[in-house]
Enzyme design. Structure first.
Site, short mmCIF file in Angstrom:
data_model
loop_
_atom_site.label_atom_id
_atom_site.label_comp_id
_atom_site.label_asym_id
_atom_site.label_seq_id
_atom_site.Cartn_x
_atom_site.Cartn_y
_atom_site.Cartn_z
N LYS A 47 0.85 -1.24 -0.06
CA LYS A 47 -0.14 0.15 -0.12
C LYS A 47 0.85 1.36 0.12
CE LYS A 47 -3.82 -2.07 2.40
NZ LYS A 47 -4.79 -2.08 3.67
N ASP A 103 -9.62 2.56 2.28
CA ASP A 103 -9.59 2.02 3.78
C ASP A 103 -9.80 2.97 4.85
OD1 ASP A 103 -8.46 -0.42 3.27
OD2 ASP A 103 -6.34 0.25 3.23
N ALA A 129 -0.16 2.39 16.65
CA ALA A 129 0.07 3.50 15.73
C ALA A 129 1.15 3.48 14.67
CB ALA A 129 0.00 4.70 16.72
N THR A 155 7.19 -0.04 19.12
CA THR A 155 8.25 0.57 18.74
C THR A 155 7.76 2.23 19.03
OG1 THR A 155 8.72 -0.98 17.34
CG2 THR A 155 10.04 0.79 17.19
P1 ATR Z 1 1.66 -2.83 8.84
O1 ATR Z 1 0.23 -2.40 9.53
O2 ATR Z 1 2.38 -1.65 8.23
O3 ATR Z 1 1.33 -4.17 8.13
P2 ATR Z 1 2.57 -4.70 10.71
O4 ATR Z 1 4.23 -5.06 10.69
O5 ATR Z 1 1.64 -5.72 10.49
O6 ATR Z 1 2.45 -3.29 10.26
O7 ATR Z 1 2.27 -4.18 12.42
C1 ATR Z 1 1.05 -3.70 12.84
C2 ATR Z 1 1.34 -3.10 14.09
O8 ATR Z 1 1.20 -4.10 15.00
C3 ATR Z 1 2.50 -2.40 14.18
O9 ATR Z 1 2.25 -1.09 14.95
C4 ATR Z 1 3.20 -3.25 15.30
O10 ATR Z 1 4.34 -2.58 16.08
P3 ATR Z 1 5.78 -2.13 15.68
O11 ATR Z 1 5.68 -0.78 14.92
O12 ATR Z 1 6.44 -2.02 16.98
O13 ATR Z 1 6.44 -3.26 14.59
C5 ATR Z 1 2.46 -3.93 16.07
N1 ATR Z 1 2.81 -5.18 16.48
C6 ATR Z 1 3.29 -6.25 15.71
N2 ATR Z 1 3.55 -7.38 16.39
C7 ATR Z 1 3.45 -6.95 17.75
C8 ATR Z 1 3.50 -7.56 19.08
N3 ATR Z 1 3.88 -8.81 19.19
N4 ATR Z 1 3.29 -6.78 20.23
C9 ATR Z 1 3.04 -5.23 19.84
N5 ATR Z 1 2.73 -4.84 18.85
C10 ATR Z 1 2.98 -5.52 17.66
#
Ligand code: ATR
Length: 275
Positions: A47, A103, A129, A155
């Site tokens: 995306k 979305d 976020a 993070t």
């Molecule tokens: P996207 O939405 O861009 O696909 P993603 O990698 O799927 O991103 O992760 C979505 C969200 O879930 C992110 O905010 C991620 O946190 P980070 O930015 O720290 O990676 C969060 N996330 C994924 N696994 C997690 C976990 N085990 N505990 C807490 N947050 C998590």
């Protein structure tokens, strides 16, 4: 979902799923354009990448910085552009890719219809976020006039960067990184925590009790009921999973490609029939 809409409108179209490596997304979009495809949907991680790969950006994609829908358009003899799905002999004509985002509007439509949640003046706790979905959600809710946004991310630096961006773009929205002390109108999970059965709650309950959220929305739709939604249900809160958001982003994409009203109820039934 799309086949239900295609059947409803008696279109000679097919909706296919293709795995594409992010390094080859440019070629995939080019290939679909050259072959006279009508459009594409994109999911993670495409995306954000697609923003730079399309020929034109619709205002929706520009505003939220992500493309989940591409419409191919064919040049007409009078110089105008027509959606390729509505154009005769589209493969003989020059065509271009226009990127949209459906979305963001799908999220607020789902929140309104399923939780009776209206952004103006409200408070939202957003988990995840720093992810792509969380970013679009936060920007859209800020644009729609929420009073306060509390941003959480594993993070933390990513949540801080988003908070700075929101403060710059929507200075009237009170944006903080961290859990609120008070109640919120909506707790929104945009993390991927809950996709797996063994996942814990995406929320740190020592910092914020789930009971302090008036409504709960989990963007996850598979499983239908995450641990977060089970807990919200147990404590009697109004809650919903991400199926509505999935439905409405698809309905809007169908309308972008076909310029016809999406048969939302048929599309919903098709989604609900998936085991
Ligand atoms: P996207 O939405 O861009 O696909 P993603 O990698 O799927 O991103 O992760 C979505 C969200 O879930 C992110 O905010 C991620 O946190 P980070 O930015 O720290 O990676 C969060 N996330 C994924 N696994 C997690 C976990 N085990 N505990 C807490 N947050 C998590």
């Amino acid at each position: 979902m799309h086949h239900a809409a295609i059947t409803h409108h008696q279109l000679n179209w097919r909706y296919l799923a293709c795995d594409v490596h992010p390094d080859r997304l440019k070629e995939a979009i080019e290939g679909a354009r050259v072959m006279g495809w009508i459009g594409l949907n994109l999911t993670v991680p495409h995306k954000l990448l697609a923003v730079k790969l399309v020929d034109e950006l619709d205002e929706s994609a520009r505003q939220w910085g992500a493309v989940n829908t591409i419409r191919f358009e064919s040049a007409q003899p009078d110089g105008s552009w027509l959606p390729t799905g509505l154009s005769e002999n589209s493969s003989d004509l020059p065509n271009r890719a226009r990127g949209f985002n459906t979305d963001a509007s799908a999220l607020t439509r789902a929140l309104k219809e399923e939780l009776d949640f209206h952004p103006p003046g409200s408070s939202v706790l957003l988990l995840g976020a720093g992810g792509g979905a969380g970013r679009v959600a936060a920007l859209k809710l800020a644009a729609d006039g929420v009073d306060s946004l509390f941003l959480i991310n594993r993070t933390e630096s990513k949540a801080k960067a988003l908070a700075d961006e929101i403060q710059g773009r929507y200075p009237l929205v009170k944006t903080e990184v961290g859990y609120p002390k008070r109640q919120v109108d909506l707790l929104l999970n945009a993390t991927s925590v809950g996709l797996k059965a063994e996942d814990p709650l995406p929320l740190d309950e020592t910092s914020f009790s789930l009971k302090k959220a008036r409504t709960v929305y989990d963007m996850i739709y598979r499983p239908r009921e995450t641990r977060l939604l089970q807990a919200a249900k147990r404590s009697g809160q109004r809650c919903a999973n991400g199926l509505g958001m999935l439905l409405y982003q698809g309905a809007e994409a169908f309308e972008i490609w076909s310029q016809r009203p999406a048969p939302v109820e048929q599309m919903r039934q098709a989604l609900q029939a998936i085991p």
